[in-house]
Design an enzyme around this catalytic site. Structure first.
Site, short mmCIF file in Angstrom:
data_model
loop_
_atom_site.label_atom_id
_atom_site.label_comp_id
_atom_site.label_asym_id
_atom_site.label_seq_id
_atom_site.Cartn_x
_atom_site.Cartn_y
_atom_site.Cartn_z
N SER A 58 103.27 -36.05 88.16
CA SER A 58 102.32 -36.39 88.88
C SER A 58 101.01 -36.56 88.22
O SER A 58 100.92 -35.47 87.21
CB SER A 58 102.29 -35.79 90.18
OG SER A 58 102.27 -34.57 89.98
N GLU B 242 96.57 -36.47 88.72
CA GLU B 242 95.39 -36.17 89.48
C GLU B 242 94.25 -37.06 88.98
O GLU B 242 93.65 -36.79 87.76
CB GLU B 242 95.00 -34.80 89.69
CG GLU B 242 93.98 -34.47 90.51
CD GLU B 242 93.97 -32.78 90.98
OE1 GLU B 242 94.92 -32.33 91.32
OE2 GLU B 242 92.65 -32.47 90.85
N ASP C 154 85.83 -25.61 98.41
CA ASP C 154 84.80 -24.58 98.18
C ASP C 154 83.41 -25.27 98.64
O ASP C 154 83.35 -26.57 98.47
CB ASP C 154 84.65 -24.50 96.58
CG ASP C 154 85.86 -23.85 96.02
OD1 ASP C 154 86.25 -22.72 96.70
OD2 ASP C 154 86.42 -24.09 94.91
N PHE D 163 84.61 -24.20 83.54
CA PHE D 163 85.41 -24.32 84.77
C PHE D 163 86.42 -23.10 84.72
O PHE D 163 86.40 -22.97 85.89
CB PHE D 163 86.08 -25.88 84.51
CG PHE D 163 86.52 -26.34 85.66
CD1 PHE D 163 85.95 -26.74 86.84
CD2 PHE D 163 87.93 -26.61 85.69
CE1 PHE D 163 86.63 -26.85 87.86
CE2 PHE D 163 88.65 -27.14 86.87
CZ PHE D 163 87.89 -27.47 88.09
N HIS E 172 102.13 -31.32 86.98
CA HIS E 172 101.18 -32.14 87.62
C HIS E 172 99.88 -32.37 86.55
O HIS E 172 99.30 -30.97 86.46
CB HIS E 172 100.58 -31.56 88.73
CG HIS E 172 99.52 -32.17 89.55
ND1 HIS E 172 99.62 -33.38 90.24
CD2 HIS E 172 97.97 -31.90 89.65
CE1 HIS E 172 98.47 -33.79 90.87
NE2 HIS E 172 97.51 -32.86 90.67
C1 LIG Z 1 96.25 -28.48 92.94
C2 LIG Z 1 94.67 -27.91 93.19
C3 LIG Z 1 94.03 -29.33 93.90
C4 LIG Z 1 92.66 -29.12 94.26
N1 LIG Z 1 91.99 -30.11 94.81
C5 LIG Z 1 90.66 -29.67 95.27
C6 LIG Z 1 89.97 -30.97 95.91
O1 LIG Z 1 90.48 -32.24 95.99
N2 LIG Z 1 88.62 -30.65 96.38
C7 LIG Z 1 88.14 -29.54 96.33
O2 LIG Z 1 87.27 -29.16 96.87
N3 LIG Z 1 88.88 -28.43 95.76
C8 LIG Z 1 90.13 -28.61 95.13
N4 LIG Z 1 90.76 -27.36 94.62
C9 LIG Z 1 90.16 -26.33 94.50
C10 LIG Z 1 90.58 -25.33 96.05
O3 LIG Z 1 89.90 -25.94 96.98
C11 LIG Z 1 89.79 -23.89 95.56
O4 LIG Z 1 90.32 -23.35 94.58
C12 LIG Z 1 89.62 -23.16 97.05
O5 LIG Z 1 88.72 -22.10 96.64
C13 LIG Z 1 90.62 -22.52 97.57
O6 LIG Z 1 91.51 -23.57 98.20
P1 LIG Z 1 93.01 -23.25 98.84
O7 LIG Z 1 93.39 -24.49 99.47
O8 LIG Z 1 93.80 -22.51 97.88
O9 LIG Z 1 92.42 -22.18 99.98
P2 LIG Z 1 93.29 -21.10 100.88
O10 LIG Z 1 94.75 -21.26 100.65
O11 LIG Z 1 92.73 -21.09 102.08
O12 LIG Z 1 92.89 -19.73 100.21
C14 LIG Z 1 91.52 -19.58 99.91
C15 LIG Z 1 91.29 -17.89 99.83
O13 LIG Z 1 91.41 -17.14 101.00
C16 LIG Z 1 92.30 -16.51 100.80
N5 LIG Z 1 92.95 -16.34 102.40
C17 LIG Z 1 93.89 -17.59 102.58
N6 LIG Z 1 94.20 -17.28 103.78
C18 LIG Z 1 93.55 -16.13 104.52
C19 LIG Z 1 93.49 -15.19 105.50
N7 LIG Z 1 94.30 -15.66 106.59
N8 LIG Z 1 92.93 -14.16 105.39
C20 LIG Z 1 92.11 -13.77 104.66
N9 LIG Z 1 92.07 -14.25 103.42
C21 LIG Z 1 92.95 -15.55 103.15
C22 LIG Z 1 93.17 -16.48 99.83
O14 LIG Z 1 94.19 -15.43 99.26
C23 LIG Z 1 92.19 -17.24 98.68
O15 LIG Z 1 91.65 -16.23 98.20
C24 LIG Z 1 92.21 -27.76 94.12
C25 LIG Z 1 92.78 -26.57 93.87
C26 LIG Z 1 94.14 -26.68 93.35
C27 LIG Z 1 94.93 -25.69 92.61
#
Ligand SMILES: Cc1cc2nc3c(=O)[nH]c(=O)nc-3n(C[C@H](O)[C@H](O)[C@H](O)COP(=O)(O)OP(=O)(O)OC[C@H]3O[C@@H](n4cnc5c(N)ncnc54)[C@H](O)[C@@H]3O)c2cc1C
Length: 278
Positions: free
Chosen positions: A9, A11, A102, A209, A259
Site C-alpha cells: 500500500s 501513503e 499529535d 523527522f 506500506h
Molecule cells: C502508519 C502511521 C500513520 C500516521 N498517520 C498520521 C496522520 O494521518 N495524521 C497525524 O496527525 N499523525 C499520523 N501519524 C502519527 C501519529 O499520530 C503519532 O505517532 C501519534 O503521536 C501517536 O498516534 P497513535 O495513534 O499511535 O497513538 P496511541 O496509540 O493513542 O498512542 C499514543 C501514546 O500514548 C500511549 N498510550 C496509549 N494508550 C494509553 C493509555 N490508555 N494510557 C497511557 N498511555 C497510553 C502510547 O504508548 C503512546 O506513547 C501516523 C503514524 C503512523 C505510524
C-alpha cells in the site's frame, strides 16, 4: 504467502495548494501503475484538513482505486467523528487508519478522545464491521511511551478495541520489527503488522523527522548520508540500495506486506517496487 498475496500500500498526504493538487495527480498516475492494494491519505499531519483528506480520498476512489483515509483524535468530538464516519460510509469507503495524532504546538484542543484505542472502540460501536481499521505500531516504541512494555500493552489495547491490522512507524533496523512482532505474538496479538517504509530522498529532512517521531537512523546510514553533503543523486542512489535491501529482507523473512510513505513522490517508491519485482 507469495509476494502477490502480500499487502502493498502507498501513503499520500492531501496537498494544500492548487499546484500540489496537480503534482499529486501526476504522482498518483505513476503510482497507480504499481496496482497497490490501497492508497492511504493522512489527516492533520502538517496542518492538512479533514476536507483535504476527504477530497483526495474521493478523487482516488473516482479513479477506481481503494482509498483509506486517516482519522485522528486531535480536536475531534464524538459528534464530529460520527459525521465524518457517515460521510465516508456514504461514499463507499470501507477502510480507515485510526490514530491519536499529535497536537500542533500552540493548540490546546486535544479533543474528546485521548488515545487511538478510544477512537477505534468508538468507530466499532458506531459502525460495526463496516470499516477495516488499521492502527499505528512502533517497533522502536512511541517516543511518549513510558516503557516498551507499556507501549506494547497500549498497542494490544488498540487491537482488542477492534483494529484489524497495523502499519508501523518507519524503521531501518529489521531486528526492531521482528522483535516487536515476536513480542506481539507472545502477548496474543495476531493481526498483520505491515512494515512502514520511508524512502530516503534527503538527509536533513529525514534526520529532523526521525528525531521527532523516534525512528532511529543507524550510525552507518547517518554517516554515509552525511558524507554525501548536498549530492542529491548519491543520497538517493544509496537510499535506494538501503531501502530495497531492507524491504527484500522483510519480505523474505515473512512480513505480511509493505506500506510506503511516498511523501507524494512517485519515483523512489516506484524504483524500489520494481527492484523488488513486485
Ligand atoms: C502508519 C502511521 C500513520 C500516521 N498517520 C498520521 C496522520 O494521518 N495524521 C497525524 O496527525 N499523525 C499520523 N501519524 C502519527 C501519529 O499520530 C503519532 O505517532 C501519534 O503521536 C501517536 O498516534 P497513535 O495513534 O499511535 O497513538 P496511541 O496509540 O493513542 O498512542 C499514543 C501514546 O500514548 C500511549 N498510550 C496509549 N494508550 C494509553 C493509555 N490508555 N494510557 C497511557 N498511555 C497510553 C502510547 O504508548 C503512546 O506513547 C501516523 C503514524 C503512523 C505510524
Amino acid at each position: 504467502m507469495t509476494a502477490r498475496e502480500k499487502l502493498f500500500s502507498l501513503e499520500l498526504f492531501p496537498p494544500r495548494t492548487p499546484e500540489g493538487v496537480e503534482k499529486l495527480r501526476a504522482a498518483r498516475r505513476q503510482l497507480a501503475q504499481l496496482s497497490p492494494a490501497f492508497f492511504s491519505v493522512t489527516f492533520g499531519a502538517g496542518g492538512s484538513t479533514r476536507e483535504g483528506t476527504l477530497a483526495t480520498v474521493l478523487e482516488i476512489r473516482d479513479e477506481g482505486h481503494a482509498a483509506a483515509p486517516h482519522l485522528s483524535c486531535v480536536s475531534s468530538t464524538r459528534e464530529s467523528i460520527r459525521d465524518v464516519l457517515a460521510q465516508y460510509r456514504d461514499s463507499g469507503i470501507r477502510h480507515l487508519v485510526a490514530l491519536r495524532g499529535d497536537l500542533p504546538s500552540g493548540t490546546a484542543d486535544a479533543g474528546e478522545f485521548r488515545y487511538a484505542s478510544e477512537l477505534v472502540a468508538f468507530i466499532r460501536t458506531e459502525t460495526g464491521d463496516w470499516f477495516h481499521i488499521d492502527v499505528a505500531a512502533y517497533p522502536e516504541y512511541h517516543p511518549q511511551a513510558r516503557s516498551p512494555d507499556d507501549d506494547l500493552a497500549n498497542f494490544k489495547r488498540k487491537v482488542d478495541a477492534g483494529a484489524d491490522s497495523a502499519i508501523t512507524q518507519y524503521f531501518f533496523n529489521p531486528d526492531a520489527y521482528w522483535r516487536f512482532v515476536d513480542a506481539c505474538a507472545d502477548a496474543g496479538v495476531s493481526v498483520p503488522i505491515v512494515p512502514g517504509i520511508m524512502p530516503i530522498a534527503s538527509y536533513s529532512k529525514l534526520a529532523r523527522f526521525s528525531d521527532a517521531c523516534g525512528a532511529e537512523i543507524p550510525r552507518w546510514i547517518r554517516r554515509k548520508l552525511e558524507s554525501f553533503g548536498d549530492d542529491g543523486p548519491s543520497i538517493r542512489a544509496f537510499g535506494l540500495d538501503v531501502i530495497t535491501r531492507l524491504c527484500s529482507d522483510l519480505l523474505e523473512r515473512g512480513a505480511p506486506g509493505l506500506h510506503f510513505y511516498t511523501l507524494n513522490q512517485a519515483s523512489l517508491t516506484s524504483t524500489v517496487w520494481h527492484r523488488l519485482g513486485l
